[in-house]
Design a protein around this motif. Structure first.
Motif, short mmCIF file in Angstrom:
data_model
loop_
_atom_site.label_atom_id
_atom_site.label_comp_id
_atom_site.label_asym_id
_atom_site.label_seq_id
_atom_site.Cartn_x
_atom_site.Cartn_y
_atom_site.Cartn_z
N UNK A 34 -29.33 17.84 -19.15
CA UNK A 34 -29.10 18.97 -18.27
C UNK A 34 -28.33 18.59 -17.01
N UNK A 35 -28.31 17.33 -16.71
CA UNK A 35 -27.67 16.89 -15.48
C UNK A 35 -26.15 16.96 -15.55
N UNK A 36 -25.57 17.10 -14.39
CA UNK A 36 -24.13 16.92 -14.26
C UNK A 36 -23.92 15.50 -13.77
N UNK A 37 -22.67 15.04 -13.91
CA UNK A 37 -22.32 13.71 -13.39
C UNK A 37 -23.23 12.62 -13.94
N UNK A 38 -23.43 12.64 -15.23
CA UNK A 38 -24.27 11.65 -15.89
C UNK A 38 -23.51 10.33 -16.01
N UNK A 40 -22.68 8.69 -18.79
CA UNK A 40 -21.56 8.79 -19.73
C UNK A 40 -20.34 9.50 -19.12
N UNK A 41 -20.58 10.52 -18.32
CA UNK A 41 -19.45 11.21 -17.67
C UNK A 41 -18.73 10.28 -16.71
N UNK A 42 -19.50 9.55 -15.92
CA UNK A 42 -18.88 8.63 -14.95
C UNK A 42 -18.05 7.56 -15.66
N UNK A 43 -18.59 7.01 -16.73
CA UNK A 43 -17.87 5.96 -17.47
C UNK A 43 -16.60 6.51 -18.11
N UNK A 44 -16.68 7.74 -18.59
CA UNK A 44 -15.51 8.36 -19.21
C UNK A 44 -14.43 8.61 -18.17
N UNK A 45 -14.84 9.11 -17.01
CA UNK A 45 -13.86 9.35 -15.95
C UNK A 45 -13.23 8.04 -15.48
N UNK A 46 -14.03 7.00 -15.40
CA UNK A 46 -13.51 5.70 -14.98
C UNK A 46 -12.45 5.21 -15.98
N UNK A 47 -12.74 5.41 -17.28
CA UNK A 47 -11.79 5.00 -18.31
C UNK A 47 -10.51 5.82 -18.23
N UNK A 48 -10.65 7.13 -18.04
CA UNK A 48 -9.48 8.00 -17.90
C UNK A 48 -8.62 7.52 -16.74
N UNK A 49 -9.26 7.24 -15.64
CA UNK A 49 -8.54 6.81 -14.43
C UNK A 49 -7.84 5.48 -14.67
N UNK A 50 -8.56 4.56 -15.32
CA UNK A 50 -8.00 3.23 -15.61
C UNK A 50 -6.77 3.34 -16.50
N UNK A 56 -9.54 16.66 -12.53
CA UNK A 56 -10.59 17.23 -11.69
C UNK A 56 -11.86 17.37 -12.52
N UNK A 57 -12.97 17.47 -11.81
CA UNK A 57 -14.24 17.60 -12.52
C UNK A 57 -14.88 18.96 -12.30
N UNK A 58 -14.26 19.77 -11.48
CA UNK A 58 -14.84 21.07 -11.19
C UNK A 58 -14.06 22.14 -11.94
N UNK A 59 -14.67 22.68 -12.99
CA UNK A 59 -13.97 23.67 -13.81
C UNK A 59 -14.90 24.81 -14.16
N UNK A 60 -15.55 25.33 -13.15
CA UNK A 60 -16.57 26.36 -13.37
C UNK A 60 -16.01 27.63 -14.00
N UNK A 61 -14.72 27.87 -13.79
CA UNK A 61 -14.14 29.12 -14.29
C UNK A 61 -13.65 29.00 -15.73
N UNK A 62 -13.67 27.80 -16.30
CA UNK A 62 -13.18 27.63 -17.67
C UNK A 62 -14.32 27.71 -18.69
N UNK A 66 -15.75 22.49 -18.89
CA UNK A 66 -15.47 21.12 -19.32
C UNK A 66 -15.74 20.11 -18.20
N UNK A 67 -16.15 18.90 -18.59
CA UNK A 67 -16.55 17.89 -17.60
C UNK A 67 -15.36 17.31 -16.85
N UNK A 68 -14.23 17.25 -17.53
CA UNK A 68 -13.01 16.73 -16.90
C UNK A 68 -11.86 17.63 -17.30
N UNK A 69 -10.98 17.91 -16.35
CA UNK A 69 -9.90 18.84 -16.64
C UNK A 69 -8.63 18.48 -15.88
N UNK A 70 -7.49 18.67 -16.54
CA UNK A 70 -6.20 18.60 -15.86
C UNK A 70 -5.45 19.87 -16.22
N UNK A 71 -5.40 20.78 -15.27
CA UNK A 71 -4.81 22.09 -15.56
C UNK A 71 -3.30 22.01 -15.73
N UNK A 72 -2.66 21.14 -14.95
CA UNK A 72 -1.20 21.02 -15.03
C UNK A 72 -0.79 20.56 -16.42
#
Ligand code: ZN
Length: 160
Positions: A34-38, A40-50, A56-62, A66-72
């Motif tokens: 139920x948590x956000x920013x778990x 697994x999410x942190x590790x996935x974002x770190x890998x994406x960044x690497x 972005x991680x804030x996509x409340x309107x979609x 989704x946990x990670x998003x790039x709208x562009x």
């Protein structure tokens, strides 16, 4: 001397929904999902960044938030806990031994909802991927999955 029932069967505890919540392993699993920013999410974002992705991680309107998003570049990524999202044939996606039927229905409903949200996002023009908790646990698998996803998004050119 132990008490025995007249019919010879051992007394059983009636199954009530609270059992499922009180069972330590179940409540632990529920809390984790139920948590956000778990983790697994942190590790996935770190890998994406690497691997050079920006997001972005804030996509409340979609759909499905989704946990990670790039709208562009029009991609969205979910990091799913294997238990809560019912990962097929996964060792982490065990069905609780208490209230099994309730859990089966609940987890199936989650799977149906997840599939619908992915479809909705795709209909909006997003490239969508689901990364599973059990994949995140293996760095080489995570790297391969994330790299393949980013390569696909590059090929598509990110037009929405
Ligand atoms: Zn899994």
């Amino acid at each position: 001397m132990k008490a025995a029932r007249a019919d010879g069967r051992r007394p059983t505890v009636p199954a009530v929904p609270m059992n499922a919540i009180a069972e330590p392993s179940t409540s632990l699993r529920m809390r984790r999902v139920r948590q956000r920013n778990t983790e697994p999410e942190r590790l996935t974002r770190r890998m994406l960044f690497a691997l050079g992705a920006r997001f972005r991680t804030c996509a409340r309107d979609l759909p499905g938030r989704p946990d990670v998003v790039n709208r562009t570049r029009a991609w969205a990524l979910f990091v799913h806990g294997c238990f809560w999202h019912g990962h097929a044939r996964c060792r982490l996606a065990t069905i609780p031994k208490t209230n099994t039927r309730w859990w089966l229905a609940k987890l199936e409903a989650n799977r149906i909802r997840d599939r619908r949200k992915v479809r909705e996002l795709r209909n909006l023009g997003f490239l969508v991927e689901v990364i599973w908790q059990c994949e995140v646990e293996r760095p080489s698998v995570l790297r391969r999955r994330v790299a393949a996803f980013l390569a696909r998004s590059q090929e598509l050119g990110g037009t929405r």
